[in-house]
Each structure stands twice: as C-alpha cells, then as structure tokens.
Scaffold this motif. Structure first.
Motif, mmCIF file in Angstrom:
data_model
loop_
_atom_site.group_PDB
_atom_site.id
_atom_site.type_symbol
_atom_site.label_atom_id
_atom_site.label_comp_id
_atom_site.label_asym_id
_atom_site.label_seq_id
_atom_site.Cartn_x
_atom_site.Cartn_y
_atom_site.Cartn_z
ATOM 1 N N UNK A 131 -5.115 -10.146 -6.336
ATOM 2 C CA UNK A 131 -3.970 -10.983 -5.974
ATOM 3 C C UNK A 131 -3.271 -11.515 -7.221
ATOM 4 N N UNK A 132 -4.089 -11.922 -8.179
ATOM 5 C CA UNK A 132 -3.524 -12.443 -9.436
ATOM 6 C C UNK A 132 -2.705 -11.349 -10.135
ATOM 7 N N UNK A 133 -3.251 -10.143 -10.171
ATOM 8 C CA UNK A 133 -2.538 -9.043 -10.840
ATOM 9 C C UNK A 133 -1.297 -8.638 -10.047
ATOM 10 N N UNK A 134 -1.391 -8.661 -8.726
ATOM 11 C CA UNK A 134 -0.212 -8.340 -7.903
ATOM 12 C C UNK A 134 0.899 -9.344 -8.206
ATOM 13 N N UNK A 135 0.536 -10.617 -8.326
ATOM 14 C CA UNK A 135 1.546 -11.647 -8.618
ATOM 15 C C UNK A 135 2.182 -11.439 -9.993
ATOM 16 N N UNK A 136 1.422 -10.843 -10.914
ATOM 17 C CA UNK A 136 1.978 -10.577 -12.250
ATOM 18 C C UNK A 136 2.870 -9.344 -12.244
ATOM 19 N N UNK A 137 2.855 -8.609 -11.132
ATOM 20 C CA UNK A 137 3.727 -7.431 -11.034
ATOM 21 C C UNK A 137 2.992 -6.115 -11.221
ATOM 22 N N UNK A 138 1.674 -6.149 -11.189
ATOM 23 C CA UNK A 138 0.919 -4.909 -11.418
ATOM 24 C C UNK A 138 0.948 -3.996 -10.189
ATOM 25 N N UNK A 139 0.925 -2.686 -10.455
ATOM 26 C CA UNK A 139 0.590 -1.707 -9.433
ATOM 27 C C UNK A 139 -0.915 -1.468 -9.493
ATOM 28 N N UNK A 140 -1.394 -0.474 -8.737
ATOM 29 C CA UNK A 140 -2.842 -0.293 -8.643
ATOM 30 C C UNK A 140 -3.219 1.182 -8.616
ATOM 31 N N UNK A 141 -4.321 1.493 -9.294
ATOM 32 C CA UNK A 141 -4.935 2.822 -9.224
ATOM 33 C C UNK A 141 -6.177 2.686 -8.349
ATOM 34 N N UNK A 142 -6.222 3.479 -7.275
ATOM 35 C CA UNK A 142 -7.346 3.382 -6.334
ATOM 36 C C UNK A 142 -8.097 4.708 -6.272
ATOM 37 N N UNK A 143 -9.328 4.640 -5.774
ATOM 38 C CA UNK A 143 -10.096 5.872 -5.603
ATOM 39 C C UNK A 143 -10.718 5.980 -4.215
ATOM 40 N N UNK A 144 -10.320 5.097 -3.299
ATOM 41 C CA UNK A 144 -10.857 5.186 -1.938
ATOM 42 C C UNK A 144 -9.952 4.384 -1.020
ATOM 43 N N UNK A 145 -10.111 4.630 0.286
ATOM 44 C CA UNK A 145 -9.318 3.859 1.241
ATOM 45 C C UNK A 145 -9.787 2.405 1.236
#
Ligand code: PLP
Ligand code: LYS
Length: 420
Positions: free
Chosen positions: A69-83
């Motif tokens: 949540x903190x990173x989302x608020x900073x404007x980050x996107x995300x790299x995921x490896x699972x649902x």
C-alpha cells in the motif's frame, strides 16, 4: 541509509524504541520503517530521471499489504509471480494496469484472472506458455500484452541459487531463439507484443553484468525492428544488491548511469523490477534470547538460543546469508563471548549467525538487520511455529500490519479422520 539508530543506548525504528515494540507485540517480530521504504523508492526513481521508466516493485521480496500500500501510494507498479501476489496488489490498492507478471509456470486460472483485471504485461518464459496465453486470451476475446523473457547468458556473479541469467537456468528463453519465437507470437491472434524482458539474478553487486545484459537485449530489439516487430518497452528486471556485511553495491544513481547512454535517443520505455533494494534495509527481525548454552571455557562453540529461527528467516540456512545481529540495548560491561546465534528448530542448519561477538544475557533483545526483503516472505510454520507479527513504524506511529499467527491458524482446515 535507513532509519534504524541508537538513541540513548536503545535501538529505534524511526521514533520508536524496538524494546517498546517487543513489549507490545512480543517476539519474534518483523519491524519495518516506512520512512526507509519511501526514501529508497524516491532515490531509485530520482536516479532514473531523464529515462522514460516505470518501477514495478517485485512483490515476492515482501508482499505485506502495508508495504504494498505504501509503495502504491508512492506511485509504484508491481512485478508479480502468482495470482496470490496479484490479489495482494489489488487489495493493497495497487493499479492492475501497472502490473507485470513474471514466472515460469503460470496456470490457466492465473492467466485468466490477470487478463480479467487488465495487467500491463505478461513476461512469458517459454514457447509453451506463449501458446497457453494465446489460447486463453482468444477464448476470452482479448489480446494479451506480452514480453518474452530472454536469457542473455551473462554471469551475474552472485550466489548460484539466485543467479538466473545463465543458459543453464530454468528461466526465460535462449536469446538466440528469441527472434523465431517473436515471429511466432506476432502471428498469434490472442497476443499483442509489447516488450522484451530479462532478469539476470538477485543481490548483484557489479554493474558490468547489467550493462552486458542490456546491450544484448538492445541488439535483439534492433533485429526485431528489422523484422517489423516493434518493441515498446525493455524490462530489465530487478537484482540490484544491498549491503548485508561489507558488500559495496552500486548506488541506484550508478546503476542508472551504467545504462543511460545505451538507451539515450531510443523510443523505448524501461521497466525496472527492484525488490531487495527498496525494502531490504527497511526491516529488522526482533528476537529474544531464550537460553544461553555456553560450552566449556576452551570449547569452540557457545550457543545462544533465540526465539526466532530458520522458519522466520531462511536466508542464513538457505544461502549462508549473513545478517548483522545487534543488541537492542547497547551492551554495557557484561563479558562478551563469541556466540552461535541459533533458533529452537530441530535442524543443524537452523542458525541466524555464526561466530558473533556479543555480550548476552537470557532475555536480551536482538535485532537481525537487513531483514525487510525475503524475510517474512519466505517464512514457514515448520515445527508448528506460528509466523511472526509484522509491524510498520511511521515516525512515532506503530502499525501492526500483520498479527502474529496463532496455533489455531496453523490447524485451520485440518481434521482427524472420522471415528469408525
Ligand atoms: C523476475 C524477477 N524480477 C525481480 C526480482 C527482484 O529481484 P531483487 O529483489 O533482487 O531486486 C526477482 C528476484 O530475483 C525476479 O525473479
Ligand atoms: N530469496 C532470495 C532472492 C531470490 C530472488 C527471487 N528471484 C534471497 O533471499 O536472497
């Protein structure tokens, strides 16, 4: 740079004494510093100023909702490896349109869900996966955005378990086969080619492997352009190392300068998937000394058994990873010994640190440093040990971002066989 420091002899996370956190939440307990995560994100982002870029934080490093949540608020996107990681990102308020999906074995249901929420790109790791994503997308009547993860065959010069860019690794497709596969992908109705992806390993402390990899991938992008296949982004993965002991990893600024000239003047967005460099130094594992078991005066080994173990922090056992272990209350005049800091688990490999010079007494609190990345994320409940609490400090505020697991949690869903 992090926000853990001694004040009046007591180690603090920002404005909060770790002793107060241990008192309130018990041990073992992960403690994160929000200011440190914010700072690391900004430094990384600012280093890339002038380069068209997107930062997609690697959720696997630490997927706690508070961190995401903190990173989302900073404007980050995300790299995921699972649902599972995808649902975490969505729950934490991350934007699915800023998600890239890596991993060698994506299941059909995972692909469906990612298409349903509209992720930015699949990082495809094999020909079979291209076909699978194409089939799922066609069935759903959409086009799946894809990159191929290519394996540039460079030596990342890191621990062999976390080097991923060599020919013999299971990741990605051989760069020499990439053109053929892109040509195939271009003919698939369910796919839209967006980028090229590579990730050569984790905890890299040298710049040359990153530059080599980018050079090789840019040459591929040029060959693809000659074939009429346009690439919009180059995903260079994560992997920038941090200091655990005496490593001298490059700064984010040096990391950016290392490749800036290579991409200058190109109409290409760069995607970065940093994990450890954003959160590693932002966390400690708090633990208490349960039992001291000194050997005879001339013995080689003196054991300090603490209440955290390999199930809480696996890196020492798995990679021989070295983490600083420091007292929460700065030592006074107690006699110091060289201790083996071990957990209570029934495995000889259950240690947090070898040969540590510490003045210890039963009940003392210790902080295992640099535990914010691949710490809780790799924790298990081996030996029926509930996983620790996670706490985020933000200035003088303390947030319990994950309650300690209970033994009842561990047995949830289990049952005895019915009586005959
Ligand atoms: C595909 C991918 N991207 C990003 C990362 C994040 O790596 P790091 O934490 O080393 O930055 C990893 C882990 O090594 C990975 O496998
Ligand atoms: N879990 C590893 C890093 C693996 C990176 C995942 N691709 C570590 O603690 O160092």
């Amino acid at each position: 740079m992090d926000h853990f420091e001694y004040r009046d002899g007591v180690l603090h996370a920002e404005d909060v004494a770790l002793s107060a956190i241990a008192e309130r939440f018990g041990t073992p307990c992960y403690v994160y510093s929000a200011a440190t995560i914010r700072r690391h994100y900004r430094v990384f982002d600012e280093a890339l100023a002038g380069i068209d870029h997107d930062i997609c934080y690697a959720v696997k490093a630490n997927g706690n909702l508070g961190v995401l949540g903190l990173l989302a608020d900073l404007g980050s996107g995300f790299d995921i490896v699972s649902v599972g990681e995808l649902e975490r990102v969505i729950t934490a308020g991350g934007d699915p349109a800023r998600v890239v999906f890596s991993g060698v074995g994506k299941r059909v249901d995972e692909i469906e869900r990612a298409l349903e929420v509209g992720i930015a790109c699949f990082n495809v790791e094999s020909e079979a996966e291209l076909e699978r994503i194409d089939a799922v997308a066609q069935r759903m009547g959409v086009r799946a955005p894809i990159s191929l993860r290519v394996n540039p065959d460079v030596d990342a010069q890191t621990h062999p378990y976390i080097a991923t860019g060599l020919k013999e690794n299971k990741f990605g497709v051989d760069i020499t086969r990439a053109e053929t596969l892109y040509a195939r992908a271009a003919g698939m109705e369910g796919l839209a080619i967006r980028g090229v992806d590579c990730h050569i390993g984790s905890q890299l402390t040298q710049l040359a492997p990153f530059r080599d990899a980018v050079e090789r991938v840019l040459a591929l992008i040029d060959r693809l352009a000659d074939q009429g296949i346009a690439i919009q982004h180059l995903d260079v993965g994560g992997g920038l190392g941090i200091r655990y002991r005496d490593e001298q990893p490059p700064s984010p600024a040096a990391y950016a300068e290392n490749i800036r000239d290579l991409v200058a003047g190109r109409d290409l967005k760069l995607v970065f998937e940093p994990g450890r460099v954003l959160v590693g130094n932002a966390g400690v594992l708090l633990t208490r000394v349960e039992v001291l078991k000194p050997g005879a005066e001339d013995a080689d080994k003196h054991f300090a058994i603490v209440d955290a173990a390999m199930n809480d922090l696996l890196r020492p056992a798995l990679y021989d990873g070295w983490h600083a272990i420091v007292p929460v209350a700065e030592a006074s005049d107690t006699v110091s010994r060289t201790w083996e800091i071990v957990g209570p688990i029934c495995e000889t490999g259950d240690f947090l640190g070898h040969d540590r010079d510490l003045a210890l007494q039963t009940g003392d609190l210790l902080a295992v440093r640099t535990a914010g990345a691949y710490g809780f994320a790799m924790a298990s409940s081996y030996n029926a040990r509930p996983r620790p609490a996670e706490v985020m400090v933000d200035g003088d505020a303390v947030h319990e971002v994950r309650a300690r697991e209970t033994v009842a949690d561990l047995m949830r869903g289990e049952q005895r066989l019915p009586f005959a």
